[in-house]
Design a protein around this motif. Structure first.
Motif, PDB file in Angstrom:
ATOM      1  N   CYS A   4       0.466  -1.012   0.072  1.00 23.11           N
ATOM      2  CA  CYS A   4      -0.079  -0.206  -0.015  1.00 23.11           C
ATOM      3  C   CYS A   4       0.789   1.576   0.083  1.00 23.11           C
ATOM      4  O   CYS A   4       0.615   2.301   0.686  1.00 23.11           O
ATOM      5  CB  CYS A   4      -0.906  -0.178   0.977  1.00 23.11           C
ATOM      6  N   PRO A   5       1.663   1.780  -0.717  1.00 22.80           N
ATOM      7  CA  PRO A   5       2.068   2.916  -1.345  1.00 22.80           C
ATOM      8  C   PRO A   5       1.140   3.650  -1.146  1.00 22.80           C
ATOM      9  O   PRO A   5       0.794   3.532  -2.627  1.00 22.80           O
ATOM     10  CB  PRO A   5       3.229   2.492  -1.934  1.00 22.80           C
ATOM     11  N   VAL A   6       0.758   4.763  -0.736  1.00 25.63           N
ATOM     12  CA  VAL A   6      -0.551   5.954  -0.916  1.00 25.63           C
ATOM     13  C   VAL A   6       0.047   6.337  -2.555  1.00 25.63           C
ATOM     14  O   VAL A   6      -0.796   6.180  -3.162  1.00 25.63           O
ATOM     15  CB  VAL A   6      -0.228   6.724  -0.168  1.00 25.63           C
ATOM     16  N   ARG A   7       0.849   7.393  -2.574  1.00 24.41           N
ATOM     17  CA  ARG A   7       1.136   7.930  -3.693  1.00 24.41           C
ATOM     18  C   ARG A   7       1.394   7.153  -5.135  1.00 24.41           C
ATOM     19  O   ARG A   7       0.983   7.757  -6.193  1.00 24.41           O
ATOM     20  CB  ARG A   7       2.530   9.240  -3.429  1.00 24.41           C
ATOM     21  N   LEU A   8       2.153   6.177  -4.658  1.00 27.87           N
ATOM     22  CA  LEU A   8       2.906   5.677  -6.006  1.00 27.87           C
ATOM     23  C   LEU A   8       1.327   4.518  -6.369  1.00 27.87           C
ATOM     24  O   LEU A   8       1.447   4.390  -7.477  1.00 27.87           O
ATOM     25  CB  LEU A   8       4.125   4.621  -5.755  1.00 27.87           C
ATOM     26  N   SER A   9       0.673   4.343  -5.905  1.00 30.67           N
ATOM     27  CA  SER A   9      -0.722   3.478  -6.257  1.00 30.67           C
ATOM     28  C   SER A   9      -1.190   4.263  -7.309  1.00 30.67           C
ATOM     29  O   SER A   9      -1.978   3.976  -7.857  1.00 30.67           O
ATOM     30  CB  SER A   9      -1.805   2.738  -4.633  1.00 30.67           C
ATOM     31  N   GLN A  10      -1.733   5.536  -7.105  1.00 31.57           N
ATOM     32  CA  GLN A  10      -2.243   6.383  -7.001  1.00 31.57           C
ATOM     33  C   GLN A  10      -1.645   7.157  -8.410  1.00 31.57           C
ATOM     34  O   GLN A  10      -2.476   7.144  -9.736  1.00 31.57           O
ATOM     35  CB  GLN A  10      -2.776   8.185  -6.708  1.00 31.57           C
ATOM     36  N   LEU A  11      -0.071   7.137  -9.120  1.00 30.88           N
ATOM     37  CA  LEU A  11       0.580   7.165 -10.028  1.00 30.88           C
ATOM     38  C   LEU A  11       0.421   6.393 -10.638  1.00 30.88           C
ATOM     39  O   LEU A  11       0.485   5.965 -11.678  1.00 30.88           O
ATOM     40  CB  LEU A  11       2.171   7.090  -9.638  1.00 30.88           C
ATOM     41  N   LEU A  12       0.339   4.811 -10.508  1.00 33.13           N
ATOM     42  CA  LEU A  12       0.109   3.609 -10.733  1.00 33.13           C
ATOM     43  C   LEU A  12      -1.100   3.389 -11.857  1.00 33.13           C
ATOM     44  O   LEU A  12      -0.908   3.578 -12.684  1.00 33.13           O
ATOM     45  CB  LEU A  12       0.401   2.007 -10.537  1.00 33.13           C
ATOM     46  N   ILE A  13      -2.295   4.014 -11.335  1.00 37.86           N
ATOM     47  CA  ILE A  13      -3.368   3.964 -11.616  1.00 37.86           C
ATOM     48  C   ILE A  13      -3.619   4.780 -12.834  1.00 37.86           C
ATOM     49  O   ILE A  13      -3.787   5.158 -14.073  1.00 37.86           O
ATOM     50  CB  ILE A  13      -3.961   4.714 -10.742  1.00 37.86           C
ATOM     51  N   VAL A  14      -3.055   6.341 -12.554  1.00 40.10           N
ATOM     52  CA  VAL A  14      -2.967   6.944 -13.656  1.00 40.10           C
ATOM     53  C   VAL A  14      -2.151   6.747 -15.098  1.00 40.10           C
ATOM     54  O   VAL A  14      -2.447   6.957 -16.257  1.00 40.10           O
ATOM     55  CB  VAL A  14      -2.161   8.297 -13.036  1.00 40.10           C
ATOM     56  N   VAL A  15      -0.746   5.894 -14.548  1.00 46.19           N
ATOM     57  CA  VAL A  15      -0.341   5.696 -15.910  1.00 46.19           C
ATOM     58  C   VAL A  15      -0.879   4.424 -16.609  1.00 46.19           C
ATOM     59  O   VAL A  15      -0.747   4.599 -17.807  1.00 46.19           O
ATOM     60  CB  VAL A  15       1.024   4.994 -15.013  1.00 46.19           C
ATOM     61  N   THR A  16      -1.599   3.885 -15.672  1.00 43.63           N
ATOM     62  CA  THR A  16      -2.612   2.817 -16.263  1.00 43.63           C
ATOM     63  C   THR A  16      -3.483   3.644 -17.430  1.00 43.63           C
ATOM     64  O   THR A  16      -3.838   2.443 -18.331  1.00 43.63           O
ATOM     65  CB  THR A  16      -2.929   1.616 -15.581  1.00 43.63           C
ATOM     66  N   ALA A  17      -4.276   3.998 -16.667  1.00 41.26           N
ATOM     67  CA  ALA A  17      -5.220   4.735 -17.372  1.00 41.26           C
ATOM     68  C   ALA A  17      -3.980   5.537 -19.011  1.00 41.26           C
ATOM     69  O   ALA A  17      -4.750   5.137 -19.304  1.00 41.26           O
ATOM     70  CB  ALA A  17      -5.978   6.072 -16.677  1.00 41.26           C
ATOM     71  N   GLY A  18      -3.376   6.061 -18.729  1.00 44.27           N
ATOM     72  CA  GLY A  18      -2.666   7.162 -19.891  1.00 44.27           C
ATOM     73  C   GLY A  18      -2.587   6.034 -20.477  1.00 44.27           C
ATOM     74  O   GLY A  18      -2.980   5.570 -22.214  1.00 44.27           O
ATOM     75  N   LEU A  19      -1.658   4.934 -20.482  1.00 41.82           N
ATOM     76  CA  LEU A  19      -1.646   3.809 -21.548  1.00 41.82           C
ATOM     77  C   LEU A  19      -3.392   2.916 -21.875  1.00 41.82           C
ATOM     78  O   LEU A  19      -3.057   3.132 -23.555  1.00 41.82           O
ATOM     79  CB  LEU A  19      -0.753   2.440 -20.469  1.00 41.82           C
ATOM     80  N   ALA A  20      -4.327   2.746 -20.721  1.00 41.93           N
ATOM     81  CA  ALA A  20      -5.072   2.656 -21.484  1.00 41.93           C
ATOM     82  C   ALA A  20      -5.675   3.104 -22.463  1.00 41.93           C
ATOM     83  O   ALA A  20      -6.671   2.831 -23.826  1.00 41.93           O
ATOM     84  CB  ALA A  20      -6.246   2.367 -20.540  1.00 41.93           C
ATOM     85  N   LEU A  21      -6.060   4.819 -22.371  1.00 43.64           N
ATOM     86  CA  LEU A  21      -6.212   5.898 -23.514  1.00 43.64           C
ATOM     87  C   LEU A  21      -5.743   5.359 -25.083  1.00 43.64           C
ATOM     88  O   LEU A  21      -5.895   6.091 -26.096  1.00 43.64           O
ATOM     89  CB  LEU A  21      -6.489   7.154 -23.098  1.00 43.64           C
ATOM     90  N   PHE A  22      -4.251   5.138 -25.424  1.00 41.79           N
ATOM     91  CA  PHE A  22      -3.870   5.405 -25.978  1.00 41.79           C
ATOM     92  C   PHE A  22      -4.151   3.621 -26.718  1.00 41.79           C
ATOM     93  O   PHE A  22      -3.649   3.577 -28.281  1.00 41.79           O
ATOM     94  CB  PHE A  22      -2.420   5.363 -25.665  1.00 41.79           C
ATOM     95  N   HIS A  23      -4.058   2.438 -26.239  1.00 42.78           N
ATOM     96  CA  HIS A  23      -4.122   1.191 -26.617  1.00 42.78           C
ATOM     97  C   HIS A  23      -5.444   0.019 -26.038  1.00 42.78           C
ATOM     98  O   HIS A  23      -5.258  -0.737 -25.686  1.00 42.78           O
ATOM     99  CB  HIS A  23      -3.175   0.360 -25.651  1.00 42.78           C
ATOM    100  N   THR A  24      -5.781   0.977 -26.271  1.00 44.13           N
ATOM    101  CA  THR A  24      -7.904   0.200 -25.839  1.00 44.13           C
ATOM    102  C   THR A  24      -8.637   0.100 -26.636  1.00 44.13           C
ATOM    103  O   THR A  24      -9.937   0.358 -27.032  1.00 44.13           O
ATOM    104  CB  THR A  24      -8.709   0.469 -24.720  1.00 44.13           C
ATOM    105  N   SER A  25      -7.770   0.263 -28.527  1.00 43.70           N
ATOM    106  CA  SER A  25      -9.104   0.437 -29.835  1.00 43.70           C
ATOM    107  C   SER A  25      -9.635  -0.548 -30.121  1.00 43.70           C
ATOM    108  O   SER A  25      -9.743  -0.367 -31.555  1.00 43.70           O
ATOM    109  CB  SER A  25      -7.959   1.276 -30.734  1.00 43.70           C
ATOM    110  N   GLY A  26      -9.329  -2.133 -29.608  1.00 50.19           N
ATOM    111  CA  GLY A  26      -9.741  -3.063 -30.482  1.00 50.19           C
ATOM    112  C   GLY A  26      -8.942  -4.379 -31.237  1.00 50.19           C
ATOM    113  O   GLY A  26      -8.591  -5.086 -31.265  1.00 50.19           O
TER     114      GLY A  26
END
Length: 452
Positions: free
Chosen positions: A426-448
């Motif tokens: 449970c690293p609080v700040r790193l957990s939040q950053l990980l979610i943001v990075v995952t979302a950023g990748l998802a915005l570019f790479h979830t086109s099917g």
């Protein structure tokens, strides 16, 4: 969670003790995170809507027939996927923030809510990529007695090949032998019906995802945060379960390795840990990052023989697994290691370097530079890790986190390993950053997967 100065093991947690009496605090005067809950729920519904509206550019061309809505236009589907990612990211961040300020729901309630979403997604057409179709095709090749490390989906032909994304139709399998057997088992059930094979893979993947959630809820230092990062994480559910990705298998083995590290034992435990790491590498070779924490801690303690035992067991397991097919099973992986996902800073670098020094030197430069960048990022991330966090978890966490940022080929579902490890300490700040990075990748790479 502490580390004994004389031993490398962690103090074991009593299974179930942390969740049995965990109740929500409703009388502390803190408001419930209603906006975050609504955002998370809306994200899940949008992911599900796209999955139920197959076929379209964000799903496979093999809809599961019992829950199918009229197909969306491509632009509408893409907008729905982007909105689902943004809402899921915002909802998860809001829930983590609320928990940090005192909101403490029952983790079992969070698990049940996540389980409902997981079961829904397991019965929808996969969204976000065509990987599930590639899994099914490789499994079909293996089930027919072929070698998926030589035979391509295009050579397989038929309905299976039709579903595979254009980028992978002429590529042999880049997954490990364990993944191949997993895919072949599903193909044995599906037979010549690819939609059935894909559905079996989706159901199995969902079961593993829920299994990881249960393990985390029973072993994590903070079961609520663990549930928010995994079982009830709408972004991870949409990307990992909705896409049916194999990374859940690596995650469950990672949690098992950490749990083994907490238990008492001697050489047998070390060999078991090495075997589990090798097994995870038999799914995806990137799981080698998992063993780094164990090895580093043993070496730091001066336990050279024990480190050699873990390395030896992992190496032997990998050798046995790949030995069943031969060294040629590594050839597709070697070729894929030079690929660069777009958009990517490495793509820009490679394009510029190609104009100056040529394509071969440019590719070689990327191959040398990205591991250096990954290690540098891992060192920076490690500075923000709590001092009391166990090294056996934090080292593979920062390496896997840095990997998804620095690697030339990186996808949002690669965050599964980092999310599972983050949930344990449970690293609080790193957990939040990980979610943001995952979302950023998802915005570019979830086109099917059909043309992205």
């Amino acid at each position: 969670m502490t580390i004994n100065n004389n031993e490398w093991t962690l103090r074991p947690l009593a299974l179930g003790r942390r969740t049995a009496g965990y109740t929500a605090r409703t009388g502390d005067g803190r408001p419930r995170p209603r906006a975050a809950l609504w955002a998370a729920g809306a994200g899940v519904l949008l992911f599900a809507l796209v999955g139920a509206s197959a076929p379209n550019p964000n799903t496979l061309r093999a809809p599961i027939t019992w829950l199918r809505l009229p197909a969306m236009p491509g632009t509408v589907s893409e907008a729905a996927m982007a909105a689902a990612v943004v809402l899921s990211c915002g909802g998860t961040l809001g829930l983590l923030h609320a928990h940090g300020r005192g909101w403490s729901p029952d983790p079992r309630t969070l698990f049940r809510a996540g389980a409902l979403a997981v079961l829904l997604f397991a019965n929808l057409t996969p969204v976000g990529s065509s990987d599930a179709a590639s899994y099914a095709a490789y499994g079909r090749i293996a089930a027919l007695g072929g070698d998926p490390y030589v035979t391509t989906p295009a050579q397989l032909g038929g309905a299976y090949a039709h579903l595979v994304g254009d980028a992978w139709r002429n590529s042999p399998s880049v997954y490990g032998p364990v993944a191949t057997w997993w895919q072949a088992a599903a193909a044995c059930v599906g037979g010549n019906q690819p939609w059935l094979t894909i559905w079996v893979l989706m159901l199995a993947n969902a079961a593993v995802f829920l299994g990881v959630g249960l393990l985390l809820m029973r072993t994590a230092d903070d079961p609520v945060r663990a549930a928010l990062l995994w079982s009830a994480n709408p972004l991870l559910i949409g990307v990992l379960v909705g896409g049916g990705h194999l990374d859940t298998l690596v995650a469950v083995l990672a949690v098992c390795v950490v749990h083994m590290a907490r238990s008492t034992g001697g050489r047998r435990r070390d060999l078991t840990i090495g075997g589990l790491v090798g097994l995870a590498c038999g799914v995806k070779v990137s799981a080698a990052l998992l063993g780094a924490g164990v090895i580093w801690l043993l070496l730091r303690r001066g336990a050279w023989l024990r480190a050699a035992g873990v390395v030896g067991a992992a190496t032997l397991m990998v050798a046995v697994l790949y030995g069943m097919y031969g060294l040629h099973a590594l050839d597709p992986l070697s070729k894929a290691s030079h690929m660069v996902s777009m958009p990517s800073l490495w793509g820009v670098f490679q394009h510029g370097a190609t104009a100056v020094v040529g394509p071969a030197a440019a590719a070689a430069s990327v191959s040398v530079l990205w591991p250096v960048l990954m290690l540098g990022l891992a060192l920076v991330l490690h500075r923000h890790v709590p001092a009391e966090a166990p090294v056996v978890v934090t080292v593979p966490f920062v390496l896997s986190f840095a990997w998804i940022i620095a690697a030339p080929w990186s996808m949002p579902w690669y965050a599964a390993l980092a999310c599972a490890l983050a949930a344990l300490f449970c690293p609080v700040r790193l957990s939040q950053l990980l979610i943001v990075v995952t979302a950023g990748l998802a915005l570019f790479h979830t086109s099917g997967g059909h043309g992205w």
